[in-house]
Scaffold this active site. Sequence first.
Site, mmCIF file in Angstrom:
data_model
loop_
_atom_site.group_PDB
_atom_site.id
_atom_site.type_symbol
_atom_site.label_atom_id
_atom_site.label_comp_id
_atom_site.label_asym_id
_atom_site.label_seq_id
_atom_site.Cartn_x
_atom_site.Cartn_y
_atom_site.Cartn_z
ATOM 1 N N HIS A 8 0.724 -1.235 0.045
ATOM 2 C CA HIS A 8 0.148 -0.128 -0.090
ATOM 3 C C HIS A 8 0.913 1.305 0.113
ATOM 4 C CE1 HIS A 8 -3.648 2.495 1.185
ATOM 5 N NE2 HIS A 8 -2.547 3.295 1.628
ATOM 6 N N GLU A 9 1.839 1.295 0.913
ATOM 7 C CA GLU A 9 2.718 2.711 1.124
ATOM 8 C C GLU A 9 3.448 2.665 -0.035
ATOM 9 O OE1 GLU A 9 1.892 4.583 2.875
ATOM 10 O OE2 GLU A 9 0.433 3.429 4.284
ATOM 11 N N HIS A 48 1.668 4.724 -2.587
ATOM 12 C CA HIS A 48 2.019 6.182 -2.515
ATOM 13 C C HIS A 48 3.337 6.531 -3.107
ATOM 14 C CE1 HIS A 48 -1.617 6.845 -0.377
ATOM 15 N NE2 HIS A 48 -1.516 6.094 0.463
ATOM 16 N N GLU A 78 -4.532 7.615 -3.094
ATOM 17 C CA GLU A 78 -5.072 6.443 -2.698
ATOM 18 C C GLU A 78 -5.418 5.599 -3.743
ATOM 19 O OE1 GLU A 78 -5.146 5.265 0.458
ATOM 20 O OE2 GLU A 78 -4.207 7.273 1.396
#
Length: 489
Positions: free
Chosen positions: A254-255, A258, A284
Amino acid sequence: MTAFDELMAFQRETSALGQIAGRLGWDQETVMPRGASPQRAEEMAAIEAVLHARRSDPRVAEWLDQAAPQDEVGKAQLREIRRAYDRAVKVPADLATAIARTTSAAQGTWAQARADEDVSAFLPVLEEVVSLKRQEGEVLAQGGDVYDAMVEDYEPCTTGAQIAAIFDEMRPRLVALRAAVLERPEPAALTGSFDELTQMQLTQKLAVAFGYDLNNGRVDKAVHPFSSGSGLDVRITTRTSETDPFNCFYSTIHEVGHAAYEQGIDRDYLLTPLGRGVSMGVHESQSRIYENQLGRSRAFTGWLFDQMKDAFGDFGIADADAFYATVNRVHNGYIRTEADEVQYNLHIMLRFDLERALMAGDLQVSELEAAWNDRFKADFGYAVDKPSNGCLQDVHWSVGLFGYFPTYSLGNVYAGCLYQALRGAVPELDEQLAEGDTTGATAWLREHVQQHGGLYAPREIIQRASGVEPGPEPLLDYLEQKFSGLYGL
């Protein structure tokens, strides 16, 4: 130098100072000594005073009036500078400084209260944060909706009412899908013990597999996973649990979404308003498509299953199909960051409604825990068992990020649109992911979304990339197809 050149030179210095402030925040959440919190609060307040003075400097208005950009990029730079300037001049310097000081201190208070399961220890400082953010919202809104002014910081040109309408459209299909899934037998959960050092070694491999450039980044541990920085220095954190390696692995993916966005932005935009993600919703969309549509796909989980067997030996899951079901298991749980795809947006809707009520003054901070617990019981059907699984689980409110939460679900909506287009553009996607090769997907996302940074408005960049007007239908269709297959609906 022209007025445009002078403005851009000034802006690059301001952006560089902003990056330094961000690095202080990264340090605070990773390696700063616990006892340094009071001093760090003063340091953050001091640098915020400098930044606010630059962002509201009268010369910016003069340069904006005189600047004559020569191309689309220059016009977009001025658009973003003017938007930031118009907001900055409305906020008194002492208020901006007070917010920086208070939220820096509140972060440490939240972390300790969360560890101690003590809501009462956190509520007084949260009361201060909410009061200061309301004041900020009031001066920004200038008679308009305070919460809309908060959302503008994270998703420009979007209102609370627009978000509520999207959520109202999503909720019936999500609730119906959840009800149907929960009537079916639940796949096996992951059990056992997983060495945390080995988790971190595998998580580094996952980060690289998804395109994270470790020459310009690093992976550390924090209480709450996050991504920080842009351009040439983009850092991420994750967390480990001896009994739940998925927490580590999927927080990392997930990170990385980003971080890949920030690393993928055209280097010509470095330290300019276009040199960062255009909104948190678009941000996101990258983290969620990396984590879910790619990272939790049947193809990629087959590769991850083999990686985990190599790292941990036999860990109790029979084969790749069973592992895919375990990764995507729909189950009761309290924690937003650990929620399955079916229920995740329901966690966001809860937070959206509560923080909107806080900003409107319809909900008092003293009532927050009870309101959270009541709403959670109504939405999920079981009671919150402890504060760290309830209103203390997220860092966001302690650091003043009101208006941020709905961007997670907007990101899911955007990701649904992007994934629909990606499947058509990369027909061999599943074959690639089955080999642990994400480059077909990540290259497409870099070309169509990431490289543009802040060049286009949020909804515009999603529409340009996906070819459709952003809306929740592609996401809901994807969820229904995926989980109907998984659960034999």
